[in-house]
Design a protein around this motif. Structure first.
Motif, mmCIF file in Angstrom:
data_model
loop_
_atom_site.group_PDB
_atom_site.id
_atom_site.type_symbol
_atom_site.label_atom_id
_atom_site.label_comp_id
_atom_site.label_asym_id
_atom_site.label_seq_id
_atom_site.Cartn_x
_atom_site.Cartn_y
_atom_site.Cartn_z
ATOM 1 N N GLU A 31 25.138 44.651 46.682
ATOM 2 C CA GLU A 31 24.195 45.639 46.146
ATOM 3 C C GLU A 31 24.799 46.436 45.000
ATOM 4 N N VAL A 32 23.959 46.742 44.029
ATOM 5 C CA VAL A 32 24.388 47.599 42.913
ATOM 6 C C VAL A 32 24.803 48.959 43.454
ATOM 7 N N ALA A 33 24.083 49.462 44.434
ATOM 8 C CA ALA A 33 24.359 50.804 44.975
ATOM 9 C C ALA A 33 25.736 50.865 45.631
ATOM 10 N N SER A 34 26.048 49.908 46.517
ATOM 11 C CA SER A 34 27.341 49.949 47.201
ATOM 12 C C SER A 34 28.482 49.661 46.228
ATOM 13 N N PHE A 35 28.248 48.759 45.275
ATOM 14 C CA PHE A 35 29.267 48.461 44.270
ATOM 15 C C PHE A 35 29.566 49.690 43.413
ATOM 16 N N SER A 36 28.526 50.347 42.924
ATOM 17 C CA SER A 36 28.735 51.508 42.045
ATOM 18 C C SER A 36 29.351 52.679 42.805
ATOM 19 N N ARG A 37 29.012 52.822 44.090
ATOM 20 C CA ARG A 37 29.634 53.881 44.900
ATOM 21 C C ARG A 37 31.134 53.635 45.043
ATOM 22 N N ALA A 38 31.510 52.394 45.325
ATOM 23 C CA ALA A 38 32.933 52.058 45.461
ATOM 24 C C ALA A 38 33.672 52.289 44.147
ATOM 25 N N CYS A 39 33.058 51.876 43.043
ATOM 26 C CA CYS A 39 33.699 52.022 41.728
ATOM 27 C C CYS A 39 33.852 53.490 41.335
ATOM 28 N N ALA A 40 32.894 54.314 41.749
ATOM 29 C CA ALA A 40 32.969 55.744 41.427
ATOM 30 C C ALA A 40 34.191 56.391 42.077
ATOM 31 N N LEU A 41 34.637 55.853 43.208
ATOM 32 C CA LEU A 41 35.796 56.418 43.889
ATOM 33 C C LEU A 41 37.083 56.240 43.078
ATOM 34 N N ILE A 42 37.076 55.251 42.156
ATOM 35 C CA ILE A 42 38.261 54.994 41.332
ATOM 36 C C ILE A 42 38.378 56.000 40.193
ATOM 37 N N SER A 43 37.269 56.576 39.779
ATOM 38 C CA SER A 43 37.252 57.454 38.591
ATOM 39 C C SER A 43 38.352 58.515 38.596
ATOM 40 N N PRO A 44 38.582 59.238 39.710
ATOM 41 C CA PRO A 44 39.628 60.271 39.691
ATOM 42 C C PRO A 44 41.021 59.710 39.426
ATOM 43 N N LEU A 45 41.235 58.440 39.767
ATOM 44 C CA LEU A 45 42.547 57.831 39.566
ATOM 45 C C LEU A 45 42.904 57.784 38.082
ATOM 46 N N PHE A 46 41.921 57.433 37.243
ATOM 47 C CA PHE A 46 42.179 57.430 35.798
ATOM 48 C C PHE A 46 42.555 58.827 35.312
ATOM 49 N N GLY A 47 41.900 59.841 35.870
ATOM 50 C CA GLY A 47 42.225 61.216 35.512
ATOM 51 C C GLY A 47 43.648 61.579 35.882
ATOM 52 N N CYS A 48 44.117 61.072 37.022
ATOM 53 C CA CYS A 48 45.487 61.346 37.479
ATOM 54 C C CYS A 48 46.537 60.737 36.543
ATOM 55 N N LEU A 49 46.152 59.695 35.799
ATOM 56 C CA LEU A 49 47.111 59.013 34.923
ATOM 57 C C LEU A 49 47.286 59.711 33.579
ATOM 58 N N GLY A 50 46.444 60.708 33.311
ATOM 59 C CA GLY A 50 46.661 61.514 32.120
ATOM 60 C C GLY A 50 46.084 60.924 30.848
ATOM 61 N N ILE A 51 46.587 61.379 29.725
ATOM 62 C CA ILE A 51 46.008 61.135 28.408
ATOM 63 C C ILE A 51 46.006 59.657 28.033
ATOM 64 N N ALA A 52 46.968 58.872 28.525
ATOM 65 C CA ALA A 52 47.045 57.449 28.161
ATOM 66 C C ALA A 52 45.770 56.712 28.540
ATOM 67 N N PHE A 53 45.147 57.140 29.637
ATOM 68 C CA PHE A 53 43.960 56.444 30.109
ATOM 69 C C PHE A 53 42.702 57.301 29.994
ATOM 70 N N LYS A 54 42.752 58.261 29.081
ATOM 71 C CA LYS A 54 41.574 59.096 28.836
ATOM 72 C C LYS A 54 40.393 58.233 28.401
#
Length: 204
Positions: A31-54
């Motif tokens: 499902e698009v819904a379950s896939f997008s929910r799982a992917c949204a959980l990754i978003s904060p990880l990019f933030g934790c990596l700082g400016i390189a992955f802005k």
């Protein structure tokens, strides 16, 4: 502490559920819904990596949000891609299918990053992050973004700082990273097949 404060655990558990679907007799029920929910959980990880992955954080979040919106009108990833194919809008800027491809690269980059962290000694994330970027994103970026990413690599948190932000100690983090690597691989493969089986390619 509650799992709400354990983003790595939430990510690995969500992708295990996706893995179960794509490994089942009915993988096209993803499902698009379950896939997008799982992917949204990754978003904060990019933030934790700082400016390189802005670039990834901003772009990835926007594309995931688009898939969340798409889930309100279409049930499965397969149906979403087929709808864009029928409308001849697959490669039109901002299409759901194009955004799916970009989100797939985001989850693939995290997979490679975790793989590299697990096999790299020491406290620096520079080599793991550089390899993950080179393997997944570099070929799709122009000179300006590549230069900004290369500069940002010197400002990455240490592995210890990243684990602190994620509220994990190293043994538990290694378990969750390996779990995500194992669970995300068939999901990434399934998305690639959605594109390749329709002659859409995955390098655009």
């Amino acid at each position: 502490m509650a799992d709400n404060h354990k983003p790595l655990r939430k990510i690995s558990e969500a992708f295990k559920e996706l893995q179960a679907t794509v490994n089942s007799q009915t993988p096209d029920d993803l499902e698009v819904a379950s896939f997008s929910r799982a992917c949204a959980l990754i978003s904060p990880l990019f933030g934790c990596l700082g400016i390189a992955f802005k670039f990834a954080e901003v772009d990835y979040v926007a594309k995931v949000n688009d898939l969340v919106e798409a889930s309100k009108s279409v049930g499965t990833l397969q149906a979403m891609v087929e709808r864009d194919v029928a409308a001849n809008t697959v490669k039109k800027g901002g299409s759901h299918t194009g955004n799916l491809l970009l989100v797939k690269r985001g989850i693939d980059m995290v997979k490679v990053l975790f793989e590299q962290i697990l096999v790299t000694d020491g406290n620096s994330l520079k080599n793991p992050a550089t390899k993950a970027y080179a393997q997944v994103f570099a070929a799709h970026h122009g000179w300006a973004i590549k230069k900004a990413v290369a500069a940002g690599m010197y400002l990455l948190p240490t592995k210890a700082q990243l684990l602190q932000k994620l509220n994990e100690d190293e043994p538990s983090a290694r378990i969750q990273m390996q779990s995500y690597i194992t669970a995300s691989a068939p999901v990434i493969l399934y998305i690639d097949k959605l594109f390749l089986s329709r002659g859409l390619g995955v390098d655009w």
